[in-house]
Design an enzyme around this catalytic site. Sequence first.
Site, PDB file in Angstrom:
ATOM      1  N   GLU A 208      13.694   4.214   5.275  1.00 20.55           N
ATOM      2  CA  GLU A 208      14.297   2.952   5.724  1.00 20.55           C
ATOM      3  C   GLU A 208      15.623   2.790   4.974  1.00 20.55           C
ATOM      4  O   GLU A 208      15.653   3.010   3.759  1.00 20.55           O
ATOM      5  CB  GLU A 208      13.409   1.766   5.343  1.00 20.55           C
ATOM      6  CG  GLU A 208      11.997   1.800   5.866  1.00 20.55           C
ATOM      7  CD  GLU A 208      11.038   1.020   4.942  1.00 20.55           C
ATOM      8  OE1 GLU A 208      11.096  -0.216   4.916  1.00 20.55           O
ATOM      9  OE2 GLU A 208      10.232   1.665   4.247  1.00 20.55           O
ATOM     10  N   ASP A 241      14.150   4.812   9.888  1.00 20.21           N
ATOM     11  CA  ASP A 241      13.304   3.761  10.451  1.00 20.21           C
ATOM     12  C   ASP A 241      14.049   2.442  10.252  1.00 20.21           C
ATOM     13  O   ASP A 241      14.122   1.918   9.151  1.00 20.21           O
ATOM     14  CB  ASP A 241      11.956   3.763   9.714  1.00 20.21           C
ATOM     15  CG  ASP A 241      11.029   2.645  10.175  1.00 20.21           C
ATOM     16  OD1 ASP A 241      11.474   1.764  10.938  1.00 20.21           O
ATOM     17  OD2 ASP A 241       9.858   2.659   9.754  1.00 20.21           O
ATOM     18  N   GLN A 244      13.426  -3.004  10.585  1.00 23.01           N
ATOM     19  CA  GLN A 244      13.878  -4.299  10.062  1.00 23.01           C
ATOM     20  C   GLN A 244      15.393  -4.369   9.914  1.00 23.01           C
ATOM     21  O   GLN A 244      15.988  -5.429  10.014  1.00 23.01           O
ATOM     22  CB  GLN A 244      13.219  -4.553   8.707  1.00 23.01           C
ATOM     23  CG  GLN A 244      11.708  -4.603   8.804  1.00 23.01           C
ATOM     24  CD  GLN A 244      11.052  -5.278   7.620  1.00 23.01           C
ATOM     25  OE1 GLN A 244      11.683  -5.998   6.856  1.00 23.01           O
ATOM     26  NE2 GLN A 244       9.765  -5.064   7.460  1.00 23.01           N
ATOM     27  N   ARG A 402      10.568 -11.527  -0.216  1.00 20.64           N
ATOM     28  CA  ARG A 402      11.434 -10.993   0.835  1.00 20.64           C
ATOM     29  C   ARG A 402      12.006 -12.196   1.585  1.00 20.64           C
ATOM     30  O   ARG A 402      11.274 -12.998   2.143  1.00 20.64           O
ATOM     31  CB  ARG A 402      10.628 -10.118   1.791  1.00 20.64           C
ATOM     32  CG  ARG A 402      11.457  -9.677   2.994  1.00 20.64           C
ATOM     33  CD  ARG A 402      10.735  -8.625   3.805  1.00 20.64           C
ATOM     34  NE  ARG A 402       9.454  -9.072   4.316  1.00 20.64           N
ATOM     35  CZ  ARG A 402       8.516  -8.258   4.786  1.00 20.64           C
ATOM     36  NH1 ARG A 402       8.710  -6.957   4.781  1.00 20.64           N
ATOM     37  NH2 ARG A 402       7.369  -8.720   5.239  1.00 20.64           N
TER      38      ARG A 402
HETATM   39  C1  LIG Z   1      10.247  -0.453   8.242  1.00 15.95           C
HETATM   40  C2  LIG Z   1       9.000  -0.591   9.068  1.00 15.95           C
HETATM   41  N1  LIG Z   1       8.693   0.364   9.926  1.00 15.95           N
HETATM   42  C3  LIG Z   1       7.602   0.296  10.697  1.00 15.95           C
HETATM   43  C4  LIG Z   1       6.742  -0.769  10.617  1.00 15.95           C
HETATM   44  C5  LIG Z   1       5.528  -0.817  11.467  1.00 15.95           C
HETATM   45  O1  LIG Z   1       5.739  -1.627  12.559  1.00 15.95           O
HETATM   46  P1  LIG Z   1       4.523  -2.171  13.412  1.00 15.95           P
HETATM   47  O2  LIG Z   1       3.779  -3.108  12.535  1.00 15.95           O
HETATM   48  O3  LIG Z   1       5.189  -2.839  14.584  1.00 15.95           O
HETATM   49  O4  LIG Z   1       3.715  -1.011  13.824  1.00 15.95           O
HETATM   50  C6  LIG Z   1       7.022  -1.803   9.746  1.00 15.95           C
HETATM   51  C7  LIG Z   1       6.106  -2.953   9.645  1.00 15.95           C
HETATM   52  O5  LIG Z   1       6.178  -3.790   8.816  1.00 15.95           O
HETATM   53  C8  LIG Z   1       8.186  -1.716   8.942  1.00 15.95           C
HETATM   54  O6  LIG Z   1       8.506  -2.666   8.060  1.00 15.95           O
END
Ligand SMILES: Cc1ncc(COP(=O)(O)O)c(C=O)c1O
Length: 429
Positions: A208, A241, A244, A402
């Site tokens: 991320e 990813d 957010q 957060r």
């Molecule tokens: C950075 C990130 N990726 C993926 C996910 C997973 O998403 P989901 O809960 O929609 O499966 C989250 C969930 O908090 C997240 O913060």
Amino acid sequence: MEPIPQSSPSFERHLLHYGRDFLPELIVRAEGSYIYTENGRSIIDFSSGQMCATIGHSHPKIVGAMGQAGQTVIHLDSTMVSPDVVALVDRLCELLPDPLNKAQLLNTGAESNEAAIKLAKIATGRFEIIGMTGSWHGTTTGAASATYAHGRKKYGPAMPGALAIPAPNSYRCPIRHCKNQCDNTCLEVGFDMIDATSVGEEAAVIVEPIQSAGGIIDLPPGYLARLRELCDERGILLILDEAQTGLGRVGDMFGFERDGVAPDIITLSKTLGGGLPLAAVVTTDAVAQAARERGFSHFTSHTSDPFTATVGLAVVDVILDENLTERAATIGQYLKDRLCELQERHDAIGDVRGRGLLLGVEIVANRETREPGYDLIKALTARCFELGLNVNQVGGPHTVWRIAPPLTISKDEIDRAIGIMDQAFRNED
Ligand SMILES: Cc1ncc(COP(=O)(O)O)c(C=O)c1O
């Protein structure tokens, strides 16, 4: 102040307990930056629902798009595509740099990361996936195997080939090297460890741009560029990813833009649906072609659903039309400044960090020693909720707030929220 009235005891009778404790009051409505409880209390939502209601709860454009989509087409066979599905994948690819030109619409963040991991495996013909400590990519098995913030214990073996590098947390350096300013040594050490432990089958690194569940750890400037080099040297794909960080929250359209480093695969989810289940995996022509030639298959009941595609288009329109990316940068700076003022007044705030409207406040029991404020943050969070502010606890020991309100939040609402935090700290001082 009166204690918060509890809901009727029947509230939890049939609800499977799936994680954190439920809040004591039922929520009956949500609009803009606020949620409203059954007892008539209004609460500022500093977590935008589950980080998805980026354009505010129940934005009229989302409500309008749902009405329109409901009257045209809701769902189709996965081989059939609607005009809005085509429009949304086109729009996402236009927002992203070349050669990120191929997108698939899915539902959740985990599902989009499953697709990303499978794309990387099939395109490279390798199976090792390198994650980062403190990461959260979802709770399904593939995504969970690359998730190190939560949920690894007691479910048996993770996906074979799951490896990790340390998160560049300069407030609590994982290799006890830096203090307050990361110089990326942890990344070099991390890759030394990967080289030592990998069986030579590395398919991808998944990270991320700002670790959220991990405690708002912003990858320092230069980190992504070096990571890209380390990947390229080994023929490893880079997956970002942006569940957010994507679509405006950090003050850029995407989190990677600040560093000028594009990934091979990007996943978008939470912020794309504005509160509805919509996600996307986007990749390069080259990865898409290699995957197709090798028989990539990842279709689900709700891939390319027309209903959520129409909503996603409305969400992207609102972000662009209302200049929410620029707004996240300016109002985010205002909020960060106000949090820094609070830090000057209250020793319990060890650190304030983050970008745009994805900010973190680390609560400590002792500012000198940085001893985590486990009990303190629990008491402060509960007090804020009583006073009308919802804020999430994240980070390894859950000692980081957060702070991620909708990008539409007003200065007045921020001032009210800061006042509530201030009062909660004064009660504890
Ligand atoms: C950075 C990130 N990726 C993926 C996910 C997973 O998403 P989901 O809960 O929609 O499966 C989250 C969930 O908090 C997240 O913060």
